[in-house]
Design an enzyme around this catalytic site. Sequence first.
Site, mmCIF file in Angstrom:
data_model
loop_
_atom_site.group_PDB
_atom_site.id
_atom_site.type_symbol
_atom_site.label_atom_id
_atom_site.label_comp_id
_atom_site.label_asym_id
_atom_site.label_seq_id
_atom_site.Cartn_x
_atom_site.Cartn_y
_atom_site.Cartn_z
ATOM 1 N N HIS A 149 25.525 -41.992 59.513
ATOM 2 C CA HIS A 149 24.463 -41.848 60.509
ATOM 3 C C HIS A 149 23.223 -42.672 60.215
ATOM 4 O O HIS A 149 22.309 -42.718 61.026
ATOM 5 C CB HIS A 149 24.047 -40.380 60.648
ATOM 6 C CG HIS A 149 23.217 -39.896 59.496
ATOM 7 N ND1 HIS A 149 23.771 -39.489 58.317
ATOM 8 C CD2 HIS A 149 21.881 -39.809 59.328
ATOM 9 C CE1 HIS A 149 22.819 -39.137 57.476
ATOM 10 N NE2 HIS A 149 21.649 -39.334 58.057
HETATM 11 C C1 UD1 Z 1 17.530 -37.383 60.306
HETATM 12 C C2 UD1 Z 1 16.747 -37.798 59.069
HETATM 13 C C3 UD1 Z 1 17.707 -38.195 57.941
HETATM 14 C C4 UD1 Z 1 18.761 -37.118 57.714
HETATM 15 C C5 UD1 Z 1 19.454 -36.802 59.034
HETATM 16 C C6 UD1 Z 1 20.518 -35.724 58.893
HETATM 17 C C7 UD1 Z 1 14.543 -38.828 59.515
HETATM 18 C C8 UD1 Z 1 13.773 -40.085 59.509
HETATM 19 N N1 UD1 Z 1 15.874 -38.930 59.325
HETATM 20 O O1 UD1 Z 1 18.177 -38.528 60.834
HETATM 21 O O2 UD1 Z 1 16.980 -38.401 56.758
HETATM 22 O O3 UD1 Z 1 19.699 -37.581 56.767
HETATM 23 O O4 UD1 Z 1 18.471 -36.385 59.986
HETATM 24 O O5 UD1 Z 1 21.195 -35.554 60.097
HETATM 25 O O6 UD1 Z 1 13.967 -37.777 59.704
HETATM 26 N N2 UD1 Z 1 20.267 -35.739 68.069
HETATM 27 C C9 UD1 Z 1 20.985 -34.832 68.819
HETATM 28 N N3 UD1 Z 1 20.912 -33.524 68.491
HETATM 29 C C10 UD1 Z 1 20.155 -33.082 67.447
HETATM 30 C C11 UD1 Z 1 19.423 -34.019 66.707
HETATM 31 C C12 UD1 Z 1 19.501 -35.333 67.013
HETATM 32 O O7 UD1 Z 1 21.674 -35.175 69.759
HETATM 33 O O8 UD1 Z 1 20.122 -31.870 67.207
HETATM 34 C C13 UD1 Z 1 20.367 -37.158 68.392
HETATM 35 C C14 UD1 Z 1 19.189 -37.667 69.159
HETATM 36 O O9 UD1 Z 1 19.657 -38.422 70.231
HETATM 37 C C15 UD1 Z 1 18.461 -38.553 68.186
HETATM 38 C C16 UD1 Z 1 19.536 -38.938 67.199
HETATM 39 O O10 UD1 Z 1 20.497 -37.898 67.223
HETATM 40 O O11 UD1 Z 1 17.888 -39.653 68.797
HETATM 41 C C17 UD1 Z 1 19.021 -39.093 65.814
HETATM 42 O O12 UD1 Z 1 18.217 -37.996 65.465
HETATM 43 P P1 UD1 Z 1 16.897 -38.239 64.570
HETATM 44 O O13 UD1 Z 1 16.008 -37.080 64.717
HETATM 45 O O14 UD1 Z 1 16.381 -39.603 64.791
HETATM 46 O O15 UD1 Z 1 17.364 -38.167 63.093
HETATM 47 P P2 UD1 Z 1 18.727 -38.499 62.336
HETATM 48 O O16 UD1 Z 1 19.233 -39.851 62.591
HETATM 49 O O17 UD1 Z 1 19.653 -37.343 62.522
#
Ligand code: UD1
Length: 374
Positions: A211
Amino acid sequence: MKWISVVGARPNFIKIAPFCRAVVDYNASKTGQLAPIEHLLVHTGQHYDDRMSKTFFTELNIPQADLNLNIGSGSHAEQVGKTMIAFEKVCLTQKPDLVIVVGDVNATAACSITAKKLGISVAHIEAGLRSGDRSMPEEINRLVTDSISDALMAPDEFAVENLLKEGHNPDSMQLSGNIMIDTLDRELAKVEALPLPNGLLPEKYVVITLHRPANVDCPEKLRALVDAIIAQADTGVQFFWPIHPRTKAKLEEFSLLSSLEASDITFAQPLGYHALLRLNLSAKAFLTDSGGLQEECCVLGTPCVTLRDNTERPVTLKEHGGTNVLSSIADLERNLQQALHSDRKPYRPKNWDGHTAPRMVDFLLEGNKAESLR
Ligand code: UD1
């Protein structure tokens, strides 16, 4: 004495569960002698899907968050900015003596800055990890948080060394151990008897999790990664891939999902803690870019190939006694083959003993750190 612990994203939940329990245990053991700790849990809402959040609260018996800031998805600036605005209100209303932040996610940096600017002491669980790679958003979060934290609770000796090199006062830090391993030790007995999903056979499958923005946000990189994984998918072991929402969205956006679906790889939704731990107990290997999985594989002895150029967790690497190797895409085949021919070799670094959380609570209470460190 009032403490606020902050969680935002999936790996935070696994780390805060034992801390919440250690505070409850402390309060129970001190009845009538000292004032109890009033402990509030704030969820910033960075991860909000049931599969990324609620499942972990349920499985790990984490008390429901007292407050949810409902920040949700967004750019880094949006997530950090919204979190700071909302958390400032919480701090002004609740007036905590200490704010505890966890790991390296956006919530960690946002809430540590907010608390510190209000003159509130900050304690960081998982301090001192450094990948040396400032293109990683998590590395920026780590550097910012540690630079202003009053209490630095480090998971291993490399992390302590990093903090000393950066000039932190040794009195402000503790070699606490790895709090995720408290959770692993507690939950292990609950998962050992669980069946393996999707007809997987013990020691005959590889689990994939990816991820990191560096791996999945660039179309060329993700395409090369997908091609390399598909090329390995007929090596006599089953490949099982629970897909993170970020990765799923990027695979769709770059039109890569169909070639993967046509391959022998088995896909799943993001898994809960118990399901992934069960898989780890019998996996032949992991192919990952996660931080926490490098550590869990190390303790369980599962060979782990980390698809990154660097790691903030060198203690897990083979040369330091662990099971982890870093791999480029070009070296994926060689490293995976080596992992498939390796035996399980569990390794626990110092203080990864399942008692990290009570150690942290004792450290924070020593000389009433919340007051004296302000
Ligand atoms: C975040 C953390 C990372 C951790 C990871 C675990 C930061 C900078 N990064 O990255 O260190 O290893 O979490 O998963 O804080 N999304 C969903 N549902 C959710 C959450 C996210 O659909 O419940 C999708 C959203 O479209 C979002 C994408 O996933 O844009 C990424 O989520 P984001 O909050 O950017 O963090 P992670 O990439 O998960």
